[in-house]
Design a protein around this motif. Structure first.
Motif, PDB file in Angstrom:
ATOM      1  N   VAL B 321       0.853  -1.180   0.000  1.00 39.80           N
ATOM      2  CA  VAL B 321       0.000   0.000   0.000  1.00 39.80           C
ATOM      3  C   VAL B 321       0.892   1.233   0.000  1.00 39.80           C
ATOM      4  O   VAL B 321       1.874   1.284   0.740  1.00 39.80           O
ATOM      5  N   TYR B 323       1.994   5.208   0.651  1.00 37.70           N
ATOM      6  CA  TYR B 323       1.872   5.934   1.901  1.00 37.70           C
ATOM      7  C   TYR B 323       0.604   6.749   1.963  1.00 37.70           C
ATOM      8  O   TYR B 323       0.159   7.138   3.035  1.00 37.70           O
ATOM      9  N   ASP B 325      -2.166   5.537   1.314  1.00 36.08           N
ATOM     10  CA  ASP B 325      -3.192   4.510   1.462  1.00 36.08           C
ATOM     11  C   ASP B 325      -3.810   4.071   0.153  1.00 36.08           C
ATOM     12  O   ASP B 325      -4.983   3.725   0.090  1.00 36.08           O
ATOM     13  N   PRO B 327      -3.825   1.202  -2.462  1.00 34.76           N
ATOM     14  CA  PRO B 327      -3.322  -0.170  -2.624  1.00 34.76           C
ATOM     15  C   PRO B 327      -2.619  -0.318  -3.970  1.00 34.76           C
ATOM     16  O   PRO B 327      -3.137   0.136  -4.992  1.00 34.76           O
ATOM     17  N   TYR B 359       6.447   2.545   1.979  1.00 34.97           N
ATOM     18  CA  TYR B 359       5.267   1.756   1.626  1.00 34.97           C
ATOM     19  C   TYR B 359       4.838   0.949   2.836  1.00 34.97           C
ATOM     20  O   TYR B 359       5.670   0.509   3.626  1.00 34.97           O
ATOM     21  N   LYS B 360       3.538   0.761   2.954  1.00 35.95           N
ATOM     22  CA  LYS B 360       3.051  -0.079   4.051  1.00 35.95           C
ATOM     23  C   LYS B 360       2.866  -1.489   3.523  1.00 35.95           C
ATOM     24  O   LYS B 360       2.401  -1.679   2.398  1.00 35.95           O
ATOM     25  N   ASN B 376      -1.574  -4.994   9.682  1.00 36.94           N
ATOM     26  CA  ASN B 376      -1.734  -3.775   8.900  1.00 36.94           C
ATOM     27  C   ASN B 376      -1.059  -2.645   9.677  1.00 36.94           C
ATOM     28  O   ASN B 376      -0.970  -2.707  10.893  1.00 36.94           O
ATOM     29  N   GLU B 377      -0.583  -1.612   9.000  1.00 36.07           N
ATOM     30  CA  GLU B 377      -0.038  -0.426   9.678  1.00 36.07           C
ATOM     31  C   GLU B 377       1.118  -0.762  10.619  1.00 36.07           C
ATOM     32  O   GLU B 377       1.288  -0.135  11.639  1.00 36.07           O
ATOM     33  N   THR B 380       6.825  -1.459   7.482  1.00 35.64           N
ATOM     34  CA  THR B 380       7.091  -0.464   6.447  1.00 35.64           C
ATOM     35  C   THR B 380       8.218  -0.952   5.543  1.00 35.64           C
ATOM     36  O   THR B 380       9.198  -1.511   6.018  1.00 35.64           O
TER      37      THR B 380
END
Lengths: 279, 415
Positions: B321, B323, B325, B327, B359-360, B376-377, B380
């Protein structure tokens, strides 16, 4: 032997004024840039340097004529107006340009080292050049009216120097304040406008000083405005015997000009090291 | 032993961050209001919260005349602050710098260039701003023009120049300075490859004449080519000073490998679910954990997990994802009935080229189409600005888009 530079917090350069002298080339180029840029992409170019003061003189002459302000015997009104408008225009443009000079050149301040004092000095110099160009208008009028100012005109550079000091001193002070407090950007035009009303541009100082019903205190406050001394001086130099100088007022002018220059330079030097961090 | 060209002792620079006013400059009104408030409040600090921030701390080093120093570090490491102090634009809070000789600094391309002025006029103006006198500029004028390749446009205002011409002219002026010390910030990022090469060559010549060069760049290749000594800064502190290869390697490896390894806390209901993830690693293509992946390099994500019991139709998935948000991509394994035990799953990226940035990563485990763990979150992936791409570096920025994979491009002459 190359020079040694020591960088420390709060270090006072012993060669402050020498540095400025060494950078005089840059002073020249900064002024040259402003002169060059001013009339780029205008169709009549340098003629604007004459046209702008001419328009101001015309307006001032019209106002004086409309209100029938006092003009000494045998002196054309236009000369009385012109002798005051030229130094006033010089002061007002030099003061406002110097005040804004640091902000306008902020990219230079934050990217290159040079004595910071050069920037306001160069903007005052540019206005001085404008003054000298517009001086041609006065000379032209003197010839047209066959008016001979006499030997007193030799003192003109003295009064010009006085105007230079006032513009420089107040300009430096406001320029340094402007870096931190942008409020002064809005105060400057007001000061200039207000100054025009309290300076003897559209009227003559004789009217104030010789008027019996005006209290001494008011006369003194009026004389505190250093531009009163400068403008009266200009008229005295150019219009000769028909104009007199009010000596106490003139001395007040000199004292205040010197004080403003000292204050301006002092405050500028005190704050200039943090310019790059706050601008 | 000769006198060092630059001697830096315990240099520090502190900024005061004022959390009350968000504006860059202060309003007189605010100052007056705050003063007035503080008269009435007993605690003088109550009305403003000031935070001290050290942009640089305890920096000490010496440079011999003729040395070529490359300063490297991530954004915000204090590189620019150091250059600004060395070039006397800002004053240090403590410490001392002793410099032997004239300093010329090029912190920005074309400082003082005026768009309305012609190339010729700008050469004189910029030269004098950088510290040359008129005679010196006149002497070098032809050389500068030739170096910049702008002969035909000398009398055109620079506002009509292409950005390439503008940069060439600006660098040409600076390159012909003859100071004892030349300070150059990231200015070669602009301009085409051929010109960059020319600039690097010129800078090497400069130091060949016994002049000292200090150079900052994110382009490791350029730094390695030009510099002999390296200085690595991290959060305002000096990490390493030494031969350039050693310092660049240290920088590439990252100063701490902590951010490459994520230990995932074991969920409370670990027995109830099919299983759980306990560790995630960001690795380079050889399997070494790295906190930052160079642009263009391959990377892989290793996920260690345990399954408590037989898991029908087990699937491990990885999502990428941006930064903001957005995807970008999701990949998952083929569903398979899997026995209990310790496992690792390796997601190897060898096709997608992402632009530098953060990027996540989203990691999910599922059984029979139902997700039983979703991370999630937390993880990185950093793609650094250091590039392994040699040809098209200059287009690698956020404006090029997220994906840098080259297309298959053919140019064929028509007859």
């Amino acid at each position: 032997m190359p020079s040694r530079i020591i960088i420390e917090h709060g270090s006072k350069s012993k060669s402050y004024w020498k540095d400025i002298w060494n950078y005089r080339g840059l002073l020249y180029f900064l002024a040259w840039r402003d002169v060059l840029v001013r009339y780029k992409q205008t169709s009549i170019g340098i003629i604007w340097s004459l046209l702008r003061p001419l328009m101001t003189i015309a307006v001032m002459w019209f106002i004086g004529w409309l209100f029938g302000s006092h003009v000494p015997e045998g002196v054309p009104r236009i000369l009385v107006v012109c002798a005051a408008t030229l130094p006033w225009s010089f002061f007002s443009s030099a003061f406002s340009d110097a005040s804004n000079s640091l902000l306008v050149n902020s990219n230079l301040l934050s990217k290159v080292y040079f004595p910071r004092l050069l920037i306001p000095i160069s903007s005052v110099l540019v206005c001085l050049i404008d003054f000298l160009i517009s001086f041609a208008i006065l000379l032209f009028l003197l010839v047209v009216f066959r008016f001979n100012p006499g030997w007193k005109i030799c003192f003109l550079p003295l009064f010009l120097g006085l105007a230079f000091m006032i513009a420089m001193g107040t300009g430096l002070f406001i320029a340094a304040l402007n870096v931190k407090f942008r409020d002064f950007r809005y105060i400057v035009p007001f000061i200039v406008q207000f100054g025009l009303y309290v300076s003897p541009v559209a009227f003559s100082s004789d009217y104030i000083f010789k008027h019996k019903s005006i209290p001494e205190a008011v006369k003194f406050i009026y004389a505190m405005n250093p531009m009163v001394g400068v403008i009266d001086g200009f008229r005295w130099c150019i219009l000769g015997n028909s104009m007199s100088i009010y000596i106490p007022g003139f001395i007040t002018s000199i004292v205040i000009s010197v004080l403003s220059l000292i204050l301006g330079v002092w405050y500028f030097r005190k704050t200039e090291k943090s310019f790059a961090d706050v601008i | 032993m000769s006198v060092p060209a630059i001697k830096v002792e315990n240099l520090g620079k502190q900024y005061i961050l004022n959390h009350l006013s968000k504006e860059r400059y202060t309003n007189l009104r605010d100052v007056i209001a705050r003063r007035a408030k503080s008269i009435f409040s007993s605690d003088p600090k109550a009305s403003s919260s000031k935070e001290e921030f050290w942009a640089l701390q305890d920096i000490s080093f010496e440079l011999e005349p003729g040395a070529r120093l490359g300063i490297i570090g991530r954004n915000g490491a204090g590189k620019s602050t150091l250059l600004k102090i060395l070039s006397r634009i800002t004053e240090p809070t403590n410490g001392r710098v002793t410099i032997e000789g004239r300093v010329a600094s090029l912190l920005e391309v074309g400082t003082g260039f005026h768009p309305e002025l012609s190339g010729r006029e700008n050469i004189y103006l910029n030269g004098s701003i950088l510290g040359m006198d008129k005679a010196e500029i006149r002497k070098k004028f032809d050389e500068i023009v030739a170096f910049a390749e702008v002969e035909r446009f000398l009398d055109t205002p620079v506002k009509r120049y292409s950005s390439g011409m503008y940069v060439r002219l600006a660098f040409a002026v600076a390159a012909h300075l003859e100071p004892e010390i030349l300070i150059v910030d990231e200015v070669l990022a602009v301009g085409d490859a051929a010109f960059q090469k020319k600039c690097l060559g010129k800078m090497r010549d400069v130091s060949g004449q016994g002049r000292t060069v200090i150079f900052v760049s994110h382009n490791m290749e350029a730094v390695q080519k030009l510099c002999t000594t390296g200085l690595l800064l991290h959060k305002g502190k000096l990490v390493t000073l030494g031969p350039i290869e050693q310092v660049t390697r240290k920088y590439m490896e990252g100063s701490d490998t902590g951010t490459a390894l994520y230990d995932i806390p074991v969920p409370e209901n670990k027995e109830k679910e099919y299983g759980f993830v306990h560790r995630i690693q960001v690795e380079d293509e050889k399997g070494n954990p790295v906190p930052e992946i160079p642009v263009g390099a391959n990377w892989q994500i290793r996920v260690l997990f345990r399954l408590n019991r037989v898991t029908p139709s087990f699937v491990a998935g990885l999502g990428l994802v941006s930064y903001l948000d957005f995807p970008i991509r999701t990949s998952w394994s083929q569903p398979a009935d899997t026995n209990a035990g310790e496992y690792e799953v390796l997601f190897k990226n060898d096709d997608l080229m992402l632009v530098s940035g953060q990027y996540k990563l989203v990691i999910g485990l599922s059984a029979e189409g139902k997700t039983f763990q979703y991370i999630n979150e937390l993880v990185t992936l950093s793609i650094s600005e250091i590039s392994t791409l040699t040809h098209n570096e200059r287009i690698v920025n956020q404006e090029s888009g997220l994906i840098l994979n080259p297309m298959n491009i053919t140019i064929t002459p028509l007859k």
